[in-house]
Design a protein around this motif. Sequence first.
Motif, mmCIF file in Angstrom:
data_model
loop_
_atom_site.group_PDB
_atom_site.id
_atom_site.type_symbol
_atom_site.label_atom_id
_atom_site.label_comp_id
_atom_site.label_asym_id
_atom_site.label_seq_id
_atom_site.Cartn_x
_atom_site.Cartn_y
_atom_site.Cartn_z
ATOM 1 N N THR A 156 0.833 -1.200 0.000
ATOM 2 C CA THR A 156 0.000 0.000 0.000
ATOM 3 C C THR A 156 0.869 1.251 0.000
ATOM 4 O OG1 THR A 156 -1.765 -1.174 1.135
ATOM 5 C CG2 THR A 156 -1.804 1.218 1.283
ATOM 6 N N ASP A 165 -5.724 -1.136 -4.797
ATOM 7 C CA ASP A 165 -5.043 -1.844 -3.720
ATOM 8 C C ASP A 165 -5.809 -3.132 -3.378
ATOM 9 O OD1 ASP A 165 -3.045 -2.142 -1.892
ATOM 10 O OD2 ASP A 165 -3.773 -0.626 -0.480
ATOM 11 N N ASP A 166 -5.070 -4.165 -3.050
ATOM 12 C CA ASP A 166 -5.648 -5.436 -2.594
ATOM 13 C C ASP A 166 -6.654 -6.026 -3.578
ATOM 14 O OD1 ASP A 166 -4.139 -5.324 -0.278
ATOM 15 O OD2 ASP A 166 -5.691 -4.260 0.849
#
Length: 439
Positions: free
Chosen positions: A151, A208-209
Amino acid sequence: MKEKVLWESVLEDIKQELNDDGAFVAWFKPIEVLSLTKEKIKLLVPDEFFLKWFKKNYMEFLERAIHKINKNIKIEIVSGEGGNIKKISREEKKKEETLLFGYLDPRFTFDTFVVGKSNEFAYAACRAVCEEPGTRYNPLFIYGGVGLGKTHLLNATGHRILQSKKRLRTCCITAEQFINDFVRASLNNKIIEFQNFYRKSFDVLLVDDIHHLEGKSGSQDQFFHIFNIFFNTKKQIVLTSDKYPQNLSKMEERLKNRFEQGLVVDIKPPEFETRVAIVRKKALLDNVDISENVASYLVEKVNATNIRQLEGALVRVIAYASMSGRAIDTGLIDEALHGFIQEKKRITEDDILEAVSRHFNIKVAEIKSKKRKKHILFPRQISMFLFKELLGLSYPEIGWRFGGKDHTTVIHAVNKIKTMLQRDEHLRETIDSLKKMLS
Ligand code: ADP
Ligand code: MG
């Protein structure tokens, strides 16, 4: 910002005590620290109702956590309603806001990122993307374990792109946010608007993710089309994930293939030196100078490759020092972290053998025997791997413990498991559950 450091430490503590994420987010996250001295901490909550409810239900958690650090500190809470106090942290947001959709954490920049062997490749790839967005590495896919800086790098990339002269419109969101948006759009019959928004509003897409899309076929489908538009028009995409693309088991094949089309880089757990450097850097960001020796002591004591855990410990140490007015040395670290980090249980050779034997339902004696049947050979290789990783024994030492095997046999076994681990999800789960059993 000592207040922030202390407050984060207190929050972490409360989160653990409370053990209720919903309540934590609703009743502790909205609180802001207005001031902090050795005598008093002054907190701001949104309104009167909040204040009443909080005092009735959650005050004791707050008191306990704060008084753990300093017994004499007074707690004052005011509500923001009608007040003139709400002014904190606004100035952090600059004019870049208009170009940004989503959120970039102001702390996560390239300047605050420590580069080491474990992350240099990912770092270099992000820098390259910032130089020429959309042209070189598209998509850039960063994967790695929890708390290793994914991140941070993604956000740093976003900041840098926004600072460049090109004025690229940037979207930085988590996959969860994307899914929520999609679900909300579906419920409100606004799919077309949703699609247009993501397809047309940005020049750079940072997500993200992305592994959170696993098993969400509707969102995957939407994302696939958005992805294609970005890709085909040479607009940059950067994704982070906890797994290598092909190991995303509940992700459509076509998406996994797209993810691999550009550059895939991993972030590995940081080596000792990098962890020490990170601790020192984080401390400096809080205006605290920690010597190399003291930082090393902390890193050794915490003994975690997850940087978030390391930071948690550091935050606690800094808060402790600032509240007690003492300098940070090894003694203070011991005190501050007493009971905070669980003393690691010492794992023995027998523990490992027993865990493997139980997991594979074979006898310990068989693991150590010379039998070469496949159902025994594989668990034996796993045991050797765990001996290496968890006990740190040398190859000859391990060979000796498995009935006098040659060290080359051990090297072969350990390397085989290591290679398989990169690709084989099932094996990774096996090893994880063995480690869990052992911890
Ligand atoms: P991930 O997204 O991989 O789970 P994060 O990016 O949230 O991890 O990182 C966890 C914490 O560790 C963050 O506070 C981040 O700033 C810090 N961190 C991770 N790697 C580094 C690094 N190389 N240098 C400085 N801080 C780092
Ligand atoms: Mg993350």
